[in-house]
Structure formats: C-alpha cells, structure tokens
Design a protein around this motif. Structure first.
Motif, mmCIF file in Angstrom:
data_model
loop_
_atom_site.group_PDB
_atom_site.id
_atom_site.type_symbol
_atom_site.label_atom_id
_atom_site.label_comp_id
_atom_site.label_asym_id
_atom_site.label_seq_id
_atom_site.Cartn_x
_atom_site.Cartn_y
_atom_site.Cartn_z
ATOM 1 N N SER A 156 1.453 -1.356 -0.122
ATOM 2 C CA SER A 156 0.259 -0.036 0.284
ATOM 3 C C SER A 156 0.777 1.112 0.240
ATOM 4 N N VAL A 157 2.294 1.169 0.741
ATOM 5 C CA VAL A 157 3.079 2.438 0.144
ATOM 6 C C VAL A 157 4.171 2.552 -0.607
ATOM 7 N N LEU A 158 3.699 1.817 -1.801
ATOM 8 C CA LEU A 158 4.948 1.535 -2.703
ATOM 9 C C LEU A 158 3.394 2.222 -4.046
ATOM 10 N N SER A 159 4.886 3.590 -4.675
ATOM 11 C CA SER A 159 3.572 4.253 -5.531
ATOM 12 C C SER A 159 4.558 3.075 -6.851
ATOM 13 N N ALA A 160 5.105 2.605 -7.101
ATOM 14 C CA ALA A 160 5.296 1.349 -8.366
ATOM 15 C C ALA A 160 4.141 0.988 -9.136
ATOM 16 N N VAL A 161 3.455 1.337 -10.180
ATOM 17 C CA VAL A 161 2.373 0.808 -10.767
ATOM 18 C C VAL A 161 2.976 -0.258 -11.744
ATOM 19 N N TYR A 162 4.102 -0.416 -12.545
ATOM 20 C CA TYR A 162 4.601 -1.297 -12.830
ATOM 21 C C TYR A 162 5.771 -2.373 -12.644
ATOM 22 N N ALA A 163 5.812 -3.319 -12.775
ATOM 23 C CA ALA A 163 7.324 -4.375 -12.434
ATOM 24 C C ALA A 163 7.378 -4.873 -13.678
ATOM 25 N N ALA A 164 8.635 -5.495 -13.796
ATOM 26 C CA ALA A 164 8.977 -6.020 -14.620
ATOM 27 C C ALA A 164 9.676 -7.157 -13.538
ATOM 28 N N VAL A 165 8.915 -8.135 -14.346
ATOM 29 C CA VAL A 165 9.424 -10.306 -13.910
ATOM 30 C C VAL A 165 11.183 -10.371 -13.852
ATOM 31 N N VAL A 166 11.904 -10.058 -14.183
ATOM 32 C CA VAL A 166 13.463 -11.144 -14.618
ATOM 33 C C VAL A 166 13.052 -12.079 -14.217
ATOM 34 N N THR A 175 20.459 -10.766 -20.034
ATOM 35 C CA THR A 175 18.922 -10.591 -21.174
ATOM 36 C C THR A 175 18.427 -10.629 -20.172
ATOM 37 N N GLY A 176 18.912 -10.684 -18.674
ATOM 38 C CA GLY A 176 17.516 -10.545 -16.928
ATOM 39 C C GLY A 176 18.250 -9.994 -16.821
ATOM 40 N N PHE A 177 18.509 -9.473 -15.428
ATOM 41 C CA PHE A 177 18.313 -8.491 -15.248
ATOM 42 C C PHE A 177 19.204 -7.190 -16.049
ATOM 43 N N THR A 178 18.260 -6.771 -16.436
ATOM 44 C CA THR A 178 19.029 -6.307 -17.568
ATOM 45 C C THR A 178 19.650 -4.394 -17.256
ATOM 46 N N PRO A 179 20.213 -3.957 -18.435
ATOM 47 C CA PRO A 179 20.681 -2.660 -17.353
ATOM 48 C C PRO A 179 19.759 -1.995 -17.612
ATOM 49 N N ALA A 180 18.995 -2.096 -18.660
ATOM 50 C CA ALA A 180 17.634 -1.109 -18.364
ATOM 51 C C ALA A 180 16.473 -1.046 -16.633
ATOM 52 N N LEU A 181 16.336 -2.334 -16.501
ATOM 53 C CA LEU A 181 16.145 -2.732 -15.364
ATOM 54 C C LEU A 181 17.198 -2.342 -13.975
ATOM 55 N N ALA A 182 18.317 -2.709 -13.778
ATOM 56 C CA ALA A 182 19.522 -2.024 -13.021
ATOM 57 C C ALA A 182 19.064 -0.366 -12.683
ATOM 58 N N VAL A 207 10.951 -5.988 -10.619
ATOM 59 C CA VAL A 207 11.084 -4.831 -10.416
ATOM 60 C C VAL A 207 10.325 -3.926 -10.870
ATOM 61 N N PRO A 208 10.261 -2.764 -10.119
ATOM 62 C CA PRO A 208 11.514 -1.782 -9.000
ATOM 63 C C PRO A 208 9.867 -2.526 -7.905
ATOM 64 N N ILE A 209 9.474 -3.270 -8.040
ATOM 65 C CA ILE A 209 8.370 -3.551 -6.452
ATOM 66 C C ILE A 209 9.619 -4.014 -5.147
ATOM 67 N N ASP A 210 10.160 -5.109 -5.858
ATOM 68 C CA ASP A 210 11.356 -5.695 -4.467
ATOM 69 C C ASP A 210 12.140 -4.251 -3.799
ATOM 70 N N PHE A 211 12.341 -3.543 -4.536
ATOM 71 C CA PHE A 211 13.417 -2.500 -4.574
ATOM 72 C C PHE A 211 12.420 -1.165 -4.318
ATOM 73 N N GLU A 212 11.073 -1.611 -3.895
ATOM 74 C CA GLU A 212 11.056 -0.381 -3.105
ATOM 75 C C GLU A 212 10.386 -1.263 -1.548
ATOM 76 N N VAL A 213 10.038 -2.168 -1.860
ATOM 77 C CA VAL A 213 9.720 -2.939 -0.267
ATOM 78 C C VAL A 213 11.366 -2.886 0.724
ATOM 79 N N VAL A 214 12.179 -3.013 -0.056
ATOM 80 C CA VAL A 214 13.351 -2.822 0.704
ATOM 81 C C VAL A 214 13.187 -1.208 0.903
ATOM 82 N N LYS A 215 13.354 -0.763 0.040
ATOM 83 C CA LYS A 215 13.231 0.621 0.384
ATOM 84 C C LYS A 215 12.304 1.340 1.911
ATOM 85 N N ALA A 216 11.464 0.609 1.665
ATOM 86 C CA ALA A 216 9.436 0.697 2.722
ATOM 87 C C ALA A 216 10.072 0.887 3.916
ATOM 88 N N GLN A 217 10.961 -0.875 4.363
ATOM 89 C CA GLN A 217 10.745 -1.713 5.631
ATOM 90 C C GLN A 217 12.526 -2.093 6.073
#
Length: 266
Positions: A8-18, A200-207, A176-186
């Motif tokens: 509920s505290v996350l601002s991300a509305v889109y996540a890409a699954v690695v 081709t998984g954790f791409t530079p764009a996702l980084a 991504v970015p949801i998992d890192f929003e969780v890190v940031k939140a708690q």
C-alpha cells in the motif's frame, strides 16, 4: 518470510519480472580439471550444506551465506566460489535450498518445468533452517551473497532484515521495481548489486530502474550497484580463463562484493 509486504505504500504501478535463465544463458563449468573443492558437505538443521572455512584464524560470529544459481551444489563452480569467500577470511555456508534437485548442468534440464517445483514455498524453508541454525550456534552477523537464482533470496533476506548485509550478482526472479520498493520501505540492511551489460534477465534498463528507487541517498542503510561491460548473465560465477574481459569482470564482482560486505559489517 514475507515475499512482498507493505504494497500500500509503494508508488510503483508497473513491475517487470526478471526471468530465470537456463543452461543456454550460462557458460559451462569453468573449473579446471583436477581442481577440488576445499570444503565439505555437512547437514545443518536437516539441510545439506557446503561448508568451507578459512585456513587462518577467523571470527566465528560472522558467516557468509552463499546462495547458488540454479545449478546448486553439484556445480563445482559454485563450490570453488564458496572457497574463494573462505579464502577471504569468512566461514562460508552454501545451503542446498534446491532440495537436492538442482538444474542439470548439461543442458538437458528444462528451466520452465524445473521452476514449478522450486518456488519460494519450496526453497525458503531449507534456507531459513540454515540461517536459524547459524544464529543458534552463535553467529551474530550474516552476510548473504546470492548469484542468479540466489539473488532473489538475497533480496528477501534483506527485505526482512534477516541478515546484516546483502550482495547479489545478476539476480533473477525479482519484480522490478516493486521488490526494491519493499527494501526501501522496510529494511535497514545495506545491499549491493553486480550486473552485466549483456544480461537478458536483469538488464541494464532494470538496473537503472533499481537505481531510481535506491540510489542517490534514497536508501540510507547503503546501496551500491556496479555494471560490468562485455559480459552476460552468470559472469560472477563462471569466466572463460582465456577471455580477459570475463576474468576481470568475475574478479571485479567478487572484489566489489567483498569490499561492500567488509564496509558494512558491524
């Protein structure tokens, strides 16, 4: 261990699954013939675990928890990597959180079919069994380092403040970015990521998207990401000895993670 909380505290509305990447995205074993792992397999709290210890005096209250890629403990590359952490001065533990069912390293396994029986419900219990056992034996600080598939669990342990510091290389299976929003939140656990330009998984764009959540002082506990160019997925575990770019990237990833861990141990 909660995989995702406080949404509920996350601002991300889109996540890409690695995606998890199979045999075709990894180099074959690069361990030279005749090289033998220095540690041994022991059972810790019911879980087979590769344990490798420094030859010199070390602090038994500190441990490195190494979380392997999908090839698990049968892969000599993972064991030699664990030995490298021990040589750096840390008691190192690599649990078989794949429950004796690692992906075959010969290319015959199907990553999609394999993944069905290796979700968090199956892999988290043995991982936490070893973590809890280490703590019950007097380990006060755990540094987790996860590679590929193990990167997901590095992030989970960081999210839940289960460890002291976390590092990962070319992580998979993250949102991504949801998992890192969780890190940031708690979380209050420092985290470091080594990524590859050609992954081709954790791409530079996702980084870069991860940076948008944690970088520039947004995550006070500590965040670092280092990209290695000219290499692809799995580079921190396996490097062709005849390719200086691969060798430099593998060594650089280890050195970066080691320095980060040393900096953030209490």
């Amino acid at each position: 261990m909660l995989p995702i909380v406080l949404l509920s505290v996350l601002s991300a509305v889109y996540a890409a699954v690695v995606p998890q990447l199979g045999f075709e995205s990894h180099l074959p074993s690069q361990v030279a013939a005749g090289v033998q792992p220095l540690g041994k397999n022991v059972t810790i709290n019911g879980v087979l675990t590769y344990v490798t210890l420094p030859k010199k005096k070390f602090d038994p209250k500190i441990a490195v928890l190494l979380l392997t890629d999908v090839f698990g403990l049968p892969s000599p590359d993972n064991l030699v990597l664990a030995d490298q952490w021990a040589a750096a001065g840390f008691a190192t533990f690599a649990p078989d959180y794949l429950n004796g069912d690692a992906l075959p390293p010969d290319g015959l396994g199907n990553i999609t079919a394999w993944a069905v029986n290796h979700g968090e419900a199956q892999t988290t219990p043995p991982l936490l069994a070893v973590v809890n056992a280490l703590k019950s034996r007097g380990v006060k600080q755990i540094a987790v380092t996860g590679y590929c598939f193990g990167g997901l669990y590095t992030v989970r342990l960081v999210q839940n403040n289960t460890v002291t510091v976390g590092t990962t290389a070319h992580p998979s299976s993250l949102d991504v970015p949801i998992d890192f929003e969780v890190v940031k939140a708690q979380s209050h656990v420092p985290i470091e990521i080594n990524n590859a330009e050609l992954d081709t998984g954790f791409t530079p764009a996702l980084a870069v998207e991860t940076d948008s959540v944690l970088d520039d002082g947004q995550y006070p506990p500590g965040y670092l990401r280092r990209q290695f160019n000219g290499v692809g997925h799995g580079f921190a575990v396996r490097a062709n000895a005849s390719d200086p770019v691969q060798v430099a990237a593998k060594n650089g990833a280890f050195d970066t993670s080691l320095a980060f861990i040393k900096k953030h141990l209490k």
